[in-house]
Motif scaffolding. Structure first.
Motif, PDB file in Angstrom:
ATOM      1  N   UNK A   1     -45.292 -33.045  53.559  1.00  0.00           N
ATOM      2  CA  UNK A   1     -46.171 -32.828  52.402  1.00  0.00           C
ATOM      3  C   UNK A   1     -45.704 -33.693  51.230  1.00  0.00           C
ATOM      4  N   UNK A   2     -44.389 -33.725  51.031  1.00  0.00           N
ATOM      5  CA  UNK A   2     -43.839 -34.535  49.937  1.00  0.00           C
ATOM      6  C   UNK A   2     -44.233 -35.990  50.103  1.00  0.00           C
ATOM      7  N   UNK A   3     -44.117 -36.483  51.333  1.00  0.00           N
ATOM      8  CA  UNK A   3     -44.505 -37.865  51.606  1.00  0.00           C
ATOM      9  C   UNK A   3     -45.996 -38.063  51.327  1.00  0.00           C
ATOM     10  N   UNK A   4     -46.790 -37.072  51.685  1.00  0.00           N
ATOM     11  CA  UNK A   4     -48.224 -37.143  51.411  1.00  0.00           C
ATOM     12  C   UNK A   4     -48.502 -37.286  49.924  1.00  0.00           C
ATOM     13  N   UNK A   5     -47.757 -36.559  49.116  1.00  0.00           N
ATOM     14  CA  UNK A   5     -47.949 -36.678  47.665  1.00  0.00           C
ATOM     15  C   UNK A   5     -47.459 -38.019  47.141  1.00  0.00           C
ATOM     16  N   UNK A   6     -46.339 -38.522  47.700  1.00  0.00           N
ATOM     17  CA  UNK A   6     -45.902 -39.871  47.295  1.00  0.00           C
ATOM     18  C   UNK A   6     -46.985 -40.882  47.640  1.00  0.00           C
ATOM     19  N   UNK A   7     -47.622 -40.704  48.810  1.00  0.00           N
ATOM     20  CA  UNK A   7     -48.704 -41.620  49.204  1.00  0.00           C
ATOM     21  C   UNK A   7     -49.883 -41.557  48.240  1.00  0.00           C
ATOM     22  N   UNK A   8     -50.023 -40.422  47.555  1.00  0.00           N
ATOM     23  CA  UNK A   8     -51.085 -40.303  46.533  1.00  0.00           C
ATOM     24  C   UNK A   8     -50.652 -40.896  45.199  1.00  0.00           C
ATOM     25  N   UNK A   9     -49.393 -41.346  45.137  1.00  0.00           N
ATOM     26  CA  UNK A   9     -48.894 -41.957  43.899  1.00  0.00           C
ATOM     27  C   UNK A   9     -48.299 -40.968  42.919  1.00  0.00           C
ATOM     28  N   UNK A  10     -48.107 -39.724  43.377  1.00  0.00           N
ATOM     29  CA  UNK A  10     -47.562 -38.706  42.474  1.00  0.00           C
ATOM     30  C   UNK A  10     -46.057 -38.541  42.697  1.00  0.00           C
ATOM     31  N   UNK A  11     -45.319 -38.271  41.633  1.00  0.00           N
ATOM     32  CA  UNK A  11     -43.871 -38.100  41.793  1.00  0.00           C
ATOM     33  C   UNK A  11     -43.514 -36.758  42.437  1.00  0.00           C
ATOM     34  N   UNK A  12     -42.500 -36.782  43.271  1.00  0.00           N
ATOM     35  CA  UNK A  12     -42.007 -35.542  43.902  1.00  0.00           C
ATOM     36  C   UNK A  12     -40.484 -35.547  43.816  1.00  0.00           C
ATOM     37  N   UNK A  13     -39.947 -34.658  43.024  1.00  0.00           N
ATOM     38  CA  UNK A  13     -38.480 -34.588  42.899  1.00  0.00           C
ATOM     39  C   UNK A  13     -37.881 -33.673  43.942  1.00  0.00           C
ATOM     40  N   UNK A  14     -38.557 -32.583  44.238  1.00  0.00           N
ATOM     41  CA  UNK A  14     -38.001 -31.645  45.218  1.00  0.00           C
ATOM     42  C   UNK A  14     -39.117 -30.982  46.000  1.00  0.00           C
ATOM     43  N   UNK A  15     -38.748 -30.522  47.184  1.00  0.00           N
ATOM     44  CA  UNK A  15     -39.682 -29.716  47.969  1.00  0.00           C
ATOM     45  C   UNK A  15     -39.133 -28.297  48.010  1.00  0.00           C
TER      46      UNK A  15
END
Ligand code: SF4
Length: 280
Positions: free
Chosen positions: A164-178
């Motif tokens: 899911x985190x990778x999916x959000x990175x693919x959307x261009x959004x930052x993800x610091x933690x899951x």
């Protein structure tokens, strides 16, 4: 490892009768349950054959290959009630977080958003928190599963969250933690809520090396499992020749679990029964 239920208990688990205050009420209880069971059997989650992020991190090759090949279910004992409860609570949680945005006049929470960590394995993430830059997954768990999550990350949950985190990175959004948010679904209070987090990136965008390694391993494993599923579909490989990893936490809920197959060599996988059956 603790044993939630034994294969014998599993086999004696279904079908149970339901009860009521009179013969009419008992019959009516059966009819009400039928509607629940019929509806659960038709739910998209049950019918879907493409595997989503929640299934790719399962350790057992045989289970995943069987699902990829859409083999018929042999486990007719697993009760759908926990999954019905989970589906209903997920819908409630999505409303709660969406409406929290409105109540507070913020756009903090993004609930039930589609993500594509891998073109063949899209999914829907429970929650993105734009303030904490976290990707959260709700788990509505019984007591034994709550105890396990307090001890550490079950691999399949961690893999699911990394995807899911990778999916959000693919959307261009930052993800610091899951984050997994484990809610005590069978308790009388929310006080047992337990949150487990895992650092995802160093700066919101750059994946930590350990996460890169695990994601690469999962994608490699998934490609290998897909190739095995193709062989099963072509009739070149029997599913019982695919490596199995029996585990009490997984087998009882696996669609291919059928402990009797340790003795009658019929369809299905003996799973943990093999370990407790002399000839298994
Ligand atoms: S029953 Fe257990 S060992 Fe067999 S396929 Fe399912 S998870 Fe794997």
């Amino acid at each position: 490892m603790s044993t939630p239920i034994s294969p014998t208990e599993f086999m004696s688990a279904a079908p149970k009768s339901v009860s009521g205050s009179s013969p009419w009420a008992a019959r009516y209880a059966i009819e009400l349950r039928r509607v629940f069971l019929d509806h659960a059997a038709r739910a998209p989650r049950t019918l879907q054959q493409h595997l989503g992020p929640s299934e790719l991190g399962v350790e057992c090759d045989r289970q995943v290959v069987g699902k990829m090949a859409a083999l018929p279910t042999t486990n007719h004992v697993a009760d759908p009630w926990p999954s019905i409860r989970g589906t209903a609570l997920h819908a409630w949680a999505a409303d709660a977080f969406t409406e929290d945005n409105e109540r507070r006049g913020l756009l903090r929470w993004v609930a039930e958003n589609p993500v594509v960590p891998h073109p063949d394995h899209p999914g829907t993430s429970d929650l993105y928190d734009a303030v904490e830059q976290s990707v959260d997954d709700h788990k509505f768990l019984g007591e034994s599963s709550m105890a396990k999550i307090r001890k550490g990350w079950p691999r399949k949950y961690l893999v699911q969250l990394l995807l899911y985190g990778l999916g959000y990175l693919n959307l261009g959004l930052p993800v610091r933690r899951v984050v997994v948010a484990a809610y005590p679904a069978t308790a009388a209070s929310l006080d047992g809520l337990y949150v487990r987090d895992h650092e995802f990136t160093s700066d919101g965008y750059t994946l930590l090396p350990e996460n890169v390694d695990l994601l690469e391993l999962v994608f490699r494993q998934t490609a290998e499992r897909r190739a095995l599923a193709d062989q099963v579909l072509a009739g070149d490989l029997r599913i019982d020749a695919v490596n199995a990893s029996p585990d009490n936490d997984e087998c009882f809920f696996c669609p291919f679990y059928r402990p009797q197959s340790a003795k009658d060599s019929g369809p299905g996988c003996p799973g943990t029964a093999a370990a407790s059956t002399p000839n298994g």
